[in-house]
Write a protein that holds these residues in place. Structure first.
Motif, short mmCIF file in Angstrom:
data_model
loop_
_atom_site.label_atom_id
_atom_site.label_comp_id
_atom_site.label_asym_id
_atom_site.label_seq_id
_atom_site.Cartn_x
_atom_site.Cartn_y
_atom_site.Cartn_z
N ARG A 1 0.82 -1.21 0.00
CA ARG A 1 0.00 0.00 0.00
C ARG A 1 0.86 1.26 0.00
O ARG A 1 0.42 2.33 -0.45
CB ARG A 1 -0.93 -0.01 1.22
CG ARG A 1 -2.07 -1.02 1.14
CD ARG A 1 -2.84 -1.07 2.45
NE ARG A 1 -2.06 -1.72 3.52
CZ ARG A 1 -2.49 -1.84 4.77
NH1 ARG A 1 -3.68 -1.36 5.11
NH2 ARG A 1 -1.74 -2.46 5.69
N CYS A 2 2.07 1.14 0.51
CA CYS A 2 2.96 2.31 0.56
C CYS A 2 3.39 2.77 -0.82
O CYS A 2 3.82 3.93 -0.98
CB CYS A 2 4.19 1.99 1.41
SG CYS A 2 3.82 1.71 3.15
N HIS B 1 4.34 13.59 -6.19
CA HIS B 1 3.60 14.50 -7.06
C HIS B 1 2.73 15.48 -6.26
O HIS B 1 1.75 16.02 -6.78
CB HIS B 1 2.77 13.68 -8.04
CG HIS B 1 3.63 12.85 -8.96
ND1 HIS B 1 4.23 13.38 -10.08
CD2 HIS B 1 4.03 11.56 -8.89
CE1 HIS B 1 4.95 12.45 -10.68
NE2 HIS B 1 4.84 11.33 -9.98
N GLY B 2 3.12 15.72 -5.02
CA GLY B 2 2.54 16.80 -4.24
C GLY B 2 1.21 16.52 -3.58
O GLY B 2 0.62 17.43 -2.98
N ARG B 3 0.72 15.30 -3.62
CA ARG B 3 -0.57 14.99 -3.04
C ARG B 3 -0.36 14.43 -1.62
O ARG B 3 -0.59 13.27 -1.32
CB ARG B 3 -1.32 14.02 -3.94
CG ARG B 3 -1.66 14.68 -5.28
CD ARG B 3 -2.02 13.72 -6.40
NE ARG B 3 -3.20 12.91 -6.13
CZ ARG B 3 -3.75 12.10 -7.04
NH1 ARG B 3 -3.23 12.02 -8.26
NH2 ARG B 3 -4.82 11.37 -6.73
N LEU B 4 0.12 15.31 -0.74
CA LEU B 4 0.60 14.90 0.57
C LEU B 4 -0.50 14.41 1.50
O LEU B 4 -0.28 13.49 2.29
CB LEU B 4 1.36 16.05 1.22
CG LEU B 4 2.57 16.60 0.45
CD1 LEU B 4 3.29 17.65 1.27
CD2 LEU B 4 3.52 15.49 0.06
N ALA B 5 -1.65 15.03 1.45
CA ALA B 5 -2.72 14.64 2.36
C ALA B 5 -3.18 13.20 2.08
O ALA B 5 -3.40 12.42 3.01
CB ALA B 5 -3.90 15.60 2.23
N GLU B 6 -3.30 12.86 0.80
CA GLU B 6 -3.70 11.49 0.45
C GLU B 6 -2.62 10.49 0.89
O GLU B 6 -2.93 9.41 1.40
CB GLU B 6 -3.90 11.38 -1.06
CG GLU B 6 -5.05 12.22 -1.60
CD GLU B 6 -5.08 12.20 -3.12
OE1 GLU B 6 -5.48 11.17 -3.69
OE2 GLU B 6 -4.67 13.21 -3.73
N TRP C 1 -0.09 6.15 4.79
CA TRP C 1 0.98 5.75 5.69
C TRP C 1 0.49 5.57 7.13
O TRP C 1 0.91 4.64 7.82
CB TRP C 1 2.12 6.75 5.64
CG TRP C 1 3.15 6.42 4.59
CD1 TRP C 1 3.69 5.19 4.33
CD2 TRP C 1 3.74 7.31 3.65
NE1 TRP C 1 4.59 5.27 3.30
CE2 TRP C 1 4.65 6.56 2.87
CE3 TRP C 1 3.62 8.69 3.42
CZ2 TRP C 1 5.42 7.13 1.86
CZ3 TRP C 1 4.38 9.25 2.41
CH2 TRP C 1 5.26 8.48 1.63
N GLU C 2 -0.40 6.44 7.57
CA GLU C 2 -0.92 6.30 8.93
C GLU C 2 -1.74 5.02 9.07
O GLU C 2 -1.66 4.32 10.08
CB GLU C 2 -1.77 7.52 9.30
CG GLU C 2 -0.98 8.79 9.53
CD GLU C 2 -0.10 8.72 10.78
OE1 GLU C 2 -0.15 7.72 11.54
OE2 GLU C 2 0.66 9.68 11.00
N THR C 3 -2.51 4.70 8.05
CA THR C 3 -3.31 3.47 8.09
C THR C 3 -2.41 2.24 8.15
O THR C 3 -2.64 1.32 8.94
CB THR C 3 -4.22 3.39 6.85
OG1 THR C 3 -5.14 4.49 6.86
CG2 THR C 3 -5.00 2.08 6.85
N VAL C 4 -1.37 2.23 7.31
CA VAL C 4 -0.46 1.08 7.29
C VAL C 4 0.29 0.97 8.62
O VAL C 4 0.47 -0.11 9.15
CB VAL C 4 0.53 1.19 6.11
CG1 VAL C 4 1.53 0.03 6.16
CG2 VAL C 4 -0.20 1.19 4.78
N VAL D 1 7.94 0.78 7.20
CA VAL D 1 6.88 1.75 6.91
C VAL D 1 7.32 3.15 7.30
O VAL D 1 7.22 4.11 6.53
CB VAL D 1 5.57 1.37 7.63
CG1 VAL D 1 4.51 2.44 7.40
CG2 VAL D 1 5.08 0.01 7.17
N TYR D 2 7.84 3.29 8.53
CA TYR D 2 8.29 4.59 9.01
C TYR D 2 9.49 5.09 8.20
O TYR D 2 9.60 6.27 7.87
CB TYR D 2 8.65 4.50 10.49
CG TYR D 2 7.57 3.90 11.35
CD1 TYR D 2 6.43 4.64 11.67
CD2 TYR D 2 7.65 2.60 11.81
CE1 TYR D 2 5.42 4.09 12.45
CE2 TYR D 2 6.64 2.04 12.59
CZ TYR D 2 5.53 2.79 12.91
OH TYR D 2 4.53 2.26 13.67
N ASN D 3 10.40 4.16 7.89
CA ASN D 3 11.56 4.51 7.07
C ASN D 3 11.12 5.01 5.70
O ASN D 3 11.64 6.01 5.18
CB ASN D 3 12.45 3.28 6.93
CG ASN D 3 13.61 3.50 5.98
OD1 ASN D 3 14.61 4.13 6.32
ND2 ASN D 3 13.50 2.97 4.78
#
Length: 367
Positions: free
Chosen positions: A101-102, A111-116, A121-124, A134-136
């Motif tokens: 999923r990452c 490509h600048g779509r940081l909120a998505e 990443w938070e879900t994973v 994941v954190y790395n």
């Protein structure tokens, strides 16, 4: 990428079909070294063949094709197409580190779509809280686009986890470097976490193989505090490309090394040398070695080390081995082997490990 033909492929057309797929596999490999657009076209054609023939999908590993196409479209700026292929990996259970999923989060971030990306990443991370990759991954990608506050947050979580769990993935060195870069960009001083050591217990053994010379097994070992009890850690000396060209003058003893010559006695290219080194590394692993590190031997650095540590050592091959063993005490100065399939190859080619030294069967055995 190719694998064995499925057992159901029996009959007079087996050789013809195998030849066709072998040819397509070679085209994919060749195109991977060329322009991204041409590579994408070959990958799309290969996926089309796989969609029509389950046997071809198994032979060519269709999920690897989708993975490559996602990254290629990403490089081309064709974001939606990249995301579509990244989603195929998730849908079909593609196995990789970090969680597949990452991949979508990486593309969105670039490509600048940081909120998505942040939501993914938070879900994973919530689903796999002990997966340091994941954190790395999040920290690395945020740092690459200049979002150093976000990068620092994720890298801090990653480093805390690695330190607490004993760094089984050997990421502490990389995490320190990435985190130091973000701290510097933010104008902040290094904190205590930057120097925290992973929690481990018991002694282990560090072997000093003669990685550049003869095929003899390691003839020295020492106790390395901080390694799990019974763990055998091998540090192999290796010449990076910039040093390899000058080895006849710097290391004349290598004239007899089976890693550096062909059967006719002619020096081999650095790429062939690395493939032979890959074979040696795999042999160490098959012999029961629990952790392997590659240590780059650079003239300026080893000269300083010799002056301080080993002026009396007469054997160049053992000198390199001693140097590798000493450097391996600091994981941040070594190259952990093997890298992840999708990580850059340890040899410095810039290609993914799975497309370089990690290709099944690509390693050569020195005579």
């Amino acid at each position: 990428m190719a694998g064995a033909l499925p057992g159901s492929w029996m009959g007079d057309d087996v050789a013809v079909r195998s030849d066709e797929l072998d040819r397509l596999d070679r085209q994919i490999r060749g195109a991977s070294r060329g322009p991204a657009l041409a590579y994408a076209e070959v990958l799309e054609r290969a996926i089309g063949v796989c969609d029509e023939d389950p046997g071809a999908a198994a032979y060519l590993d269709v999920l690897e094709l989708h993975s490559e196409l996602a990254e290629t479209f990403d490089r081309l700026g064709r974001v939606e197409e990249a995301l579509r292929h990244a989603d195929v990996l998730v849908e079909h259970g593609y196995r990789c580190q970090p969680d597949p999923r990452c991949r979508r989060a990486e593309i969105l971030t670039r490509h600048g779509r940081l909120a998505e990306a942040a939501q993914i990443w938070e879900t994973v991370a919530e689903d796999t809280p002990e997966d340091v990759w994941v954190y790395n991954n999040a920290g690395l990608e945020y740092g690459a686009v200049g979002e150093h506050e976000l990068a620092l947050s994720w890298l801090t979580r990653a480093l805390e986890l690695a330190v607490r769990t004993g760094d089984p993935e050997r990421l502490v060195g990389q995490l320190r470097e990435l985190r130091a870069a973000s701290l510097a960009e933010l104008g902040r001083e290094p904190d205590e976490l930057q120097s925290a050591m992973p929690t481990r217990a018991g002694p282990g053994r560090l072997q000093w193989p003669n990685g550049l010379g003869s095929d003899a097994p390691a003839d020295r070992e020492l106790t390395l505090s901080g390694e799990p009890a019974g763990q055998v850690v091998v540090a192999v000396a290796w010449l990076p490309a910039a040093e390899y060209a000058a080895w006849p003058a710097r290391w004349p003893d290598l004239v007899d090394s089976p890693l550096c010559h062909d059967e006719g006695g002619e020096p081999v290219s650095h790429a062939v040398y690395c493939r032979r080194m890959e074979g040696r590394l795999r042999a160490h692993r098959e012999s029961g070695v629990t952790r392997l590190s590659v240590v780059a031997v650079r003239s300026a650095e080893i000269s300083r080390w010799v002056a301080d540590n080993a002026p009396e050592e007469p054997d160049p091959s053992q000198l390199r081995a001693r140097y590798a063993a000493d450097v391996a005490r600091d994981p941040s100065r070594t190259i952990a082997w093997p890298p992840g399939r999708n990580d850059p190859c340890w040899c410095g080619s810039g290609r993914k490990y799975k497309r370089c030294c990690g290709v099944p069967g690509v390693q050569e055995s020195p005579r």
